[in-house]
Design a protein around this motif. Structure first.
Motif, mmCIF file in Angstrom:
data_model
loop_
_atom_site.group_PDB
_atom_site.id
_atom_site.type_symbol
_atom_site.label_atom_id
_atom_site.label_comp_id
_atom_site.label_asym_id
_atom_site.label_seq_id
_atom_site.Cartn_x
_atom_site.Cartn_y
_atom_site.Cartn_z
ATOM 1 N N ALA A 53 17.759 12.363 -26.112
ATOM 2 C CA ALA A 53 16.843 12.969 -25.796
ATOM 3 C C ALA A 53 15.684 13.368 -26.824
ATOM 4 O O ALA A 53 14.047 13.669 -25.932
ATOM 5 N N VAL A 54 15.767 12.985 -28.086
ATOM 6 C CA VAL A 54 14.157 13.401 -28.795
ATOM 7 C C VAL A 54 14.401 12.572 -28.663
ATOM 8 O O VAL A 54 12.405 12.278 -28.563
ATOM 9 N N SER A 55 14.352 10.438 -28.660
ATOM 10 C CA SER A 55 13.963 9.727 -28.489
ATOM 11 C C SER A 55 13.046 10.145 -26.851
ATOM 12 O O SER A 55 11.544 9.754 -26.892
ATOM 13 N N ALA A 56 13.401 10.454 -25.870
ATOM 14 C CA ALA A 56 12.452 11.050 -24.245
ATOM 15 C C ALA A 56 11.824 11.781 -24.434
ATOM 16 O O ALA A 56 10.363 11.080 -24.259
ATOM 17 N N ILE A 57 11.808 12.425 -25.767
ATOM 18 C CA ILE A 57 10.743 13.800 -25.315
ATOM 19 C C ILE A 57 9.812 13.605 -26.849
ATOM 20 O O ILE A 57 8.900 13.561 -26.002
ATOM 21 N N ALA A 58 9.892 12.551 -27.221
ATOM 22 C CA ALA A 58 8.718 11.943 -28.290
ATOM 23 C C ALA A 58 8.145 11.067 -28.147
ATOM 24 O O ALA A 58 6.856 11.271 -28.057
ATOM 25 N N THR A 59 8.282 10.317 -27.097
ATOM 26 C CA THR A 59 7.402 9.249 -26.320
ATOM 27 C C THR A 59 7.519 9.929 -25.666
ATOM 28 O O THR A 59 5.791 9.981 -25.100
ATOM 29 N N GLY A 60 7.692 10.781 -24.353
ATOM 30 C CA GLY A 60 6.799 11.443 -23.137
ATOM 31 C C GLY A 60 5.554 12.114 -24.090
ATOM 32 O O GLY A 60 4.367 12.163 -23.658
ATOM 33 N N ILE A 61 5.346 12.502 -24.792
ATOM 34 C CA ILE A 61 4.744 14.118 -25.498
ATOM 35 C C ILE A 61 3.547 12.908 -26.513
ATOM 36 O O ILE A 61 2.407 13.099 -25.936
ATOM 37 N N THR A 62 4.253 12.067 -26.530
ATOM 38 C CA THR A 62 3.329 10.778 -27.254
ATOM 39 C C THR A 62 2.277 9.664 -26.271
ATOM 40 O O THR A 62 0.758 9.972 -25.963
ATOM 41 N N SER A 63 3.343 10.009 -25.426
ATOM 42 C CA SER A 63 2.422 9.229 -23.926
ATOM 43 C C SER A 63 0.897 9.473 -23.626
ATOM 44 O O SER A 63 0.055 9.198 -23.138
ATOM 45 N N GLU A 64 1.358 11.291 -22.887
ATOM 46 C CA GLU A 64 0.546 12.284 -22.370
ATOM 47 C C GLU A 64 -0.662 11.970 -23.519
ATOM 48 O O GLU A 64 -1.688 11.869 -23.340
ATOM 49 N N MET A 65 -0.194 12.417 -25.155
ATOM 50 C CA MET A 65 -1.110 12.177 -25.564
ATOM 51 C C MET A 65 -2.454 11.280 -25.643
ATOM 52 O O MET A 65 -3.664 11.357 -26.115
ATOM 53 N N THR A 66 -1.668 10.359 -25.958
ATOM 54 C CA THR A 66 -2.496 8.943 -26.093
ATOM 55 C C THR A 66 -3.073 8.704 -24.908
ATOM 56 O O THR A 66 -4.187 8.560 -25.402
ATOM 57 N N ALA A 67 -2.569 9.394 -23.312
ATOM 58 C CA ALA A 67 -3.227 8.857 -22.245
ATOM 59 C C ALA A 67 -4.651 9.875 -22.412
ATOM 60 O O ALA A 67 -5.576 9.381 -21.860
ATOM 61 N N ASP A 68 -5.007 10.778 -23.343
ATOM 62 C CA ASP A 68 -5.446 11.892 -22.983
ATOM 63 C C ASP A 68 -6.623 11.731 -23.925
ATOM 64 O O ASP A 68 -7.944 12.517 -24.001
ATOM 65 N N GLU A 69 -6.499 11.599 -24.891
ATOM 66 C CA GLU A 69 -7.515 11.059 -26.306
ATOM 67 C C GLU A 69 -8.316 10.307 -25.284
ATOM 68 O O GLU A 69 -8.268 8.768 -24.576
ATOM 69 N N LYS A 70 -10.189 10.683 -25.990
ATOM 70 C CA LYS A 70 -11.063 9.935 -24.870
ATOM 71 C C LYS A 70 -11.472 9.495 -26.120
ATOM 72 O O LYS A 70 -12.715 8.257 -25.910
ATOM 73 N N GLU A 71 -11.697 9.373 -27.507
ATOM 74 C CA GLU A 71 -12.243 9.076 -28.557
ATOM 75 C C GLU A 71 -11.493 8.136 -29.575
ATOM 76 O O GLU A 71 -10.681 9.209 -30.018
ATOM 77 N N PRO A 72 -11.329 7.821 -30.304
ATOM 78 C CA PRO A 72 -10.355 6.996 -31.521
ATOM 79 C C PRO A 72 -11.072 8.266 -32.504
ATOM 80 O O PRO A 72 -11.784 8.578 -32.274
#
Length: 78
Positions: A53-72
């Motif tokens: 569960a920790v792995s799944a939730i961490a992956t979900g959060i980081t994927s969303e944050m990466t997709a939301d990132e507008k500029e490096p």
């Protein structure tokens, strides 16, 4: 990592997810996490279940944050 520590980390990640969703208005994709059926309050679940569960939730959060990132973000300090 001990089971109690995993449960604590699980709870912290759930709070991070809630905070991120509240602040951005974007919902974190967590189908894999929901499928597991393990919540931070599910203390009767096994250590292995909480680890997944920790792995799944961490992956979900980081994927969303990466997709939301507008500029490096610059690696250099100000």
């Amino acid at each position: 990592m001990k089971k109690q520590e995993l449960i604590h980390l699980h709870g912290l990640l759930a709070q991070v997810q809630n905070h991120y969703e509240r602040e951005t208005g974007d919902e974190v994709e967590h189908d894999e996490y929901e499928t597991l059926g393990v919540k931070p309050t599910s203390i009767h679940k096994s250590k292995t279940d909480h680890k997944a569960a920790v792995s799944a939730i961490a992956t979900g959060i980081t994927s969303e944050m990466t997709a939301d990132e507008k500029e490096p973000v610059s690696a250099a300090a100000d």
